[in-house]
Design an enzyme around this catalytic site. Structure first.
Site, PDB file in Angstrom:
ATOM      1  N   ASP A 110       2.445 -25.643  18.815  1.00  0.00           N
ATOM      2  CA  ASP A 110       2.895 -25.001  17.563  1.00  0.00           C
ATOM      3  C   ASP A 110       4.153 -25.700  17.022  1.00  0.00           C
ATOM      4  OD1 ASP A 110       2.824 -23.141  15.504  1.00  0.00           O
ATOM      5  OD2 ASP A 110       3.862 -21.587  16.639  1.00  0.00           O
ATOM      6  N   ASN A 132      -8.177 -25.456  22.617  1.00  0.00           N
ATOM      7  CA  ASN A 132      -9.104 -25.598  23.745  1.00  0.00           C
ATOM      8  C   ASN A 132      -8.353 -26.234  24.915  1.00  0.00           C
ATOM      9  OD1 ASN A 132     -11.541 -24.603  22.597  1.00  0.00           O
ATOM     10  ND2 ASN A 132     -11.618 -26.450  21.337  1.00  0.00           N
ATOM     11  N   LYS A 134      -8.591 -27.972  28.141  1.00  0.00           N
ATOM     12  CA  LYS A 134      -9.698 -28.690  28.798  1.00  0.00           C
ATOM     13  C   LYS A 134      -9.396 -29.049  30.253  1.00  0.00           C
ATOM     14  CE  LYS A 134     -12.070 -31.331  25.685  1.00  0.00           C
ATOM     15  NZ  LYS A 134     -13.005 -30.405  25.028  1.00  0.00           N
ATOM     16  N   ARG A 155      -1.581 -24.635  -0.952  1.00  0.00           N
ATOM     17  CA  ARG A 155      -0.516 -24.242  -0.011  1.00  0.00           C
ATOM     18  C   ARG A 155      -0.949 -24.386   1.445  1.00  0.00           C
ATOM     19  NH1 ARG A 155      -0.076 -18.546  -0.976  1.00  0.00           N
ATOM     20  NH2 ARG A 155       1.629 -18.578   0.496  1.00  0.00           N
ATOM     21  N   LYS A 156      -2.191 -24.846   1.672  1.00  0.00           N
ATOM     22  CA  LYS A 156      -2.724 -24.896   3.041  1.00  0.00           C
ATOM     23  C   LYS A 156      -2.612 -26.302   3.633  1.00  0.00           C
ATOM     24  CE  LYS A 156      -6.745 -22.948   1.854  1.00  0.00           C
ATOM     25  NZ  LYS A 156      -8.046 -22.236   1.967  1.00  0.00           N
TER      26      LYS A 156
HETATM   27  C1  LIG Z   1      12.406 -36.702   8.137  1.00  0.00           C
HETATM   28  C2  LIG Z   1      13.271 -35.753   8.986  1.00  0.00           C
HETATM   29  C3  LIG Z   1      12.875 -34.324   8.799  1.00  0.00           C
HETATM   30  C4  LIG Z   1      13.226 -33.536   9.975  1.00  0.00           C
HETATM   31  C5  LIG Z   1      12.632 -32.182   9.900  1.00  0.00           C
HETATM   32  C6  LIG Z   1      12.605 -31.529  11.229  1.00  0.00           C
HETATM   33  C7  LIG Z   1      12.285 -30.095  11.037  1.00  0.00           C
HETATM   34  C8  LIG Z   1      12.140 -29.422  12.328  1.00  0.00           C
HETATM   35  C9  LIG Z   1      12.214 -27.971  12.145  1.00  0.00           C
HETATM   36  C10 LIG Z   1      11.748 -27.216  13.313  1.00  0.00           C
HETATM   37  C11 LIG Z   1      10.293 -26.965  13.246  1.00  0.00           C
HETATM   38  C12 LIG Z   1       9.937 -25.940  14.204  1.00  0.00           C
HETATM   39  C13 LIG Z   1       8.511 -25.633  14.020  1.00  0.00           C
HETATM   40  C14 LIG Z   1       8.219 -24.352  14.656  1.00  0.00           C
HETATM   41  C15 LIG Z   1       6.899 -23.861  14.167  1.00  0.00           C
HETATM   42  C16 LIG Z   1       6.735 -22.454  14.529  1.00  0.00           C
HETATM   43  C17 LIG Z   1       5.984 -21.773  13.422  1.00  0.00           C
HETATM   44  C18 LIG Z   1       5.687 -20.370  13.786  1.00  0.00           C
HETATM   45  O1  LIG Z   1       5.597 -20.000  14.908  1.00  0.00           O
HETATM   46  S1  LIG Z   1       5.464 -19.274  12.502  1.00  0.00           S
HETATM   47  C19 LIG Z   1       5.278 -17.710  13.356  1.00  0.00           C
HETATM   48  C20 LIG Z   1       3.855 -17.302  13.490  1.00  0.00           C
HETATM   49  N1  LIG Z   1       3.258 -17.094  12.214  1.00  0.00           N
HETATM   50  C21 LIG Z   1       3.421 -15.945  11.526  1.00  0.00           C
HETATM   51  O2  LIG Z   1       4.088 -15.032  11.947  1.00  0.00           O
HETATM   52  C22 LIG Z   1       2.713 -15.903  10.203  1.00  0.00           C
HETATM   53  C23 LIG Z   1       2.277 -14.495   9.842  1.00  0.00           C
HETATM   54  N2  LIG Z   1       1.431 -14.557   8.679  1.00  0.00           N
HETATM   55  C24 LIG Z   1       1.958 -14.579   7.432  1.00  0.00           C
HETATM   56  O3  LIG Z   1       3.156 -14.424   7.244  1.00  0.00           O
HETATM   57  C25 LIG Z   1       1.014 -14.772   6.285  1.00  0.00           C
HETATM   58  O4  LIG Z   1      -0.312 -14.460   6.653  1.00  0.00           O
HETATM   59  C26 LIG Z   1       1.056 -16.242   5.752  1.00  0.00           C
HETATM   60  C27 LIG Z   1       2.462 -16.573   5.245  1.00  0.00           C
HETATM   61  C28 LIG Z   1       0.668 -17.229   6.870  1.00  0.00           C
HETATM   62  C29 LIG Z   1       0.063 -16.392   4.623  1.00  0.00           C
HETATM   63  O5  LIG Z   1       0.266 -15.331   3.735  1.00  0.00           O
HETATM   64  P1  LIG Z   1       0.253 -15.557   2.171  1.00  0.00           P
HETATM   65  O6  LIG Z   1       1.358 -16.457   1.754  1.00  0.00           O
HETATM   66  O7  LIG Z   1       0.183 -14.186   1.581  1.00  0.00           O
HETATM   67  O8  LIG Z   1      -1.085 -16.369   1.943  1.00  0.00           O
HETATM   68  P2  LIG Z   1      -2.531 -15.823   1.507  1.00  0.00           P
HETATM   69  O9  LIG Z   1      -2.955 -14.664   2.322  1.00  0.00           O
HETATM   70  O10 LIG Z   1      -2.528 -15.703   0.027  1.00  0.00           O
HETATM   71  O11 LIG Z   1      -3.403 -17.062   1.957  1.00  0.00           O
HETATM   72  C30 LIG Z   1      -3.272 -18.317   1.339  1.00  0.00           C
HETATM   73  C31 LIG Z   1      -4.516 -19.102   1.701  1.00  0.00           C
HETATM   74  O12 LIG Z   1      -4.521 -19.314   3.115  1.00  0.00           O
HETATM   75  C32 LIG Z   1      -5.717 -18.752   3.693  1.00  0.00           C
HETATM   76  N3  LIG Z   1      -5.375 -18.172   4.977  1.00  0.00           N
HETATM   77  C33 LIG Z   1      -4.285 -17.423   5.284  1.00  0.00           C
HETATM   78  N4  LIG Z   1      -4.295 -17.104   6.595  1.00  0.00           N
HETATM   79  C34 LIG Z   1      -5.422 -17.681   7.107  1.00  0.00           C
HETATM   80  C35 LIG Z   1      -5.963 -17.728   8.415  1.00  0.00           C
HETATM   81  N5  LIG Z   1      -5.374 -17.140   9.460  1.00  0.00           N
HETATM   82  N6  LIG Z   1      -7.098 -18.428   8.607  1.00  0.00           N
HETATM   83  C36 LIG Z   1      -7.710 -19.058   7.579  1.00  0.00           C
HETATM   84  N7  LIG Z   1      -7.225 -19.060   6.302  1.00  0.00           N
HETATM   85  C37 LIG Z   1      -6.099 -18.359   6.080  1.00  0.00           C
HETATM   86  C38 LIG Z   1      -6.165 -17.674   2.693  1.00  0.00           C
HETATM   87  O13 LIG Z   1      -7.540 -17.408   2.804  1.00  0.00           O
HETATM   88  C39 LIG Z   1      -5.811 -18.345   1.371  1.00  0.00           C
HETATM   89  O14 LIG Z   1      -6.784 -19.337   1.092  1.00  0.00           O
HETATM   90  P3  LIG Z   1      -7.272 -19.623  -0.415  1.00  0.00           P
HETATM   91  O15 LIG Z   1      -7.829 -18.328  -0.918  1.00  0.00           O
HETATM   92  O16 LIG Z   1      -6.034 -20.053  -1.168  1.00  0.00           O
HETATM   93  O17 LIG Z   1      -8.296 -20.723  -0.264  1.00  0.00           O
END
Ligand SMILES: CCCCCCCCCCCCCCCCCC(=O)SCCNC(=O)CCNC(=O)[C@H](O)C(C)(C)COP(=O)(O)OP(=O)(O)OC[C@H]1O[C@@H](n2cnc3c(N)ncnc32)[C@H](O)[C@@H]1OP(=O)(O)O
Length: 188
Positions: A110, A132, A134, A155-156
């Site tokens: 993740d 998965n 394995k 946005r996906k």
């Molecule tokens: C160059 C140097 C740069 C350096 C940069 C370095 C940066 C480093 C920074 C550190 C990075 C650390 C990364 C850590 C990552 C951890 C992330 C987490 O754990 S996060 C914690 C764990 N995660 C959470 O807690 C997230 C909880 N969930 C949520 O908050 C919300 O469900 C949401 C925000 C994910 C989407 O809500 P919402 O904005 O209302 O969106 P909509 O409902 O309107 O859907 C939009 C579209 O998506 C589709 N779709 C959506 N879901 C699914 C699905 N499951 N399955 C399939 N499809 C899905 C949906 O059908 C639609 O499609 P379409 O109709 O447009 O075709």
């Protein structure tokens, strides 16, 4: 791990790879920044968050003493849209005896695919993570987590990933993920 780190640092010399900075801190330096972020992007959740506790927040993967938990470093290739994480899961991450806990593997996957997504589109959240398992990952072994940004549709973001041994002979884990770019106009 040091050897691999040096090899990747060498690849960074011509600019094709970038060593991503470690972030042993919250993404925000000041508590006001954290509050502002949460109110802007997660207004529903913000009502349930205890602001005092928030001040103690730490990045999950950077909370163990050195060598005991998540030891990792990430590199990014912009042309290939790849993030590679060199990861060693320490003894506190044991699941089955001698093996890395599946949740620890999922966490690092993740974090790696999440870093890919954040580099591509900024503020994102994991919507779906399919894994998965394995082969068991030996505890305290060094592995490579390879992630690839496959496509962006609105946005996906679709990002795939695998976990391999350093010699690339063993495929431990494969994963696909979906990240959604957060829309501050939406009340998530
Ligand atoms: C160059 C140097 C740069 C350096 C940069 C370095 C940066 C480093 C920074 C550190 C990075 C650390 C990364 C850590 C990552 C951890 C992330 C987490 O754990 S996060 C914690 C764990 N995660 C959470 O807690 C997230 C909880 N969930 C949520 O908050 C919300 O469900 C949401 C925000 C994910 C989407 O809500 P919402 O904005 O209302 O969106 P909509 O409902 O309107 O859907 C939009 C579209 O998506 C589709 N779709 C959506 N879901 C699914 C699905 N499951 N399955 C399939 N499809 C899905 C949906 O059908 C639609 O499609 P379409 O109709 O447009 O075709």
């Amino acid at each position: 791990m040091r050897l691999l780190f040096d090899q990747f640092m060498k690849k960074c010399e011509d600019g094709s790879w970038i060593h991503l900075p470690s972030y042993n801190y919250t993404l925000f330096q000041r508590s006001q920044d954290i509050s502002a972020f949460i109110h802007a992007y997660l207004p529903t959740a913000s009502k349930l968050i205890n602001e005092e506790k928030l001040l103690q927040a730490k990045i999950f993967t950077r909370n163990f003493e050195d060598g005991l938990g998540f030891e990792y470093v990430m590199f990014y290739n912009d042309v290939e849209k790849r993030v590679v994480c060199v990861f060693e899961g320490g003894p506190y991450l044991q699941g089955m005896p001698g093996c890395l806990h599946g949740g620890a593997i999922a966490t690092m996957i993740d974090a790696t695919v999440g870093t890919s997504a954040m580099i591509a589109e900024g503020i994102v959240m994991t919507a779906n993570l399919n894994i998965n398992f394995k082969r068991p990952v030996p505890l305290c072994s060094v592995v490579l987590i390879n992630s690839q940004l496959d496509k962006i549709e609105g946005r996906k973001l679709f990002i795939s990933c695998n976990v391999q041994s350093v010699d690339e002979k063993t495929l431990y884990t494969e994963a696909t993920s979906l990240f959604i770019k957060l829309d501050p106009e939406k009340q998530v």
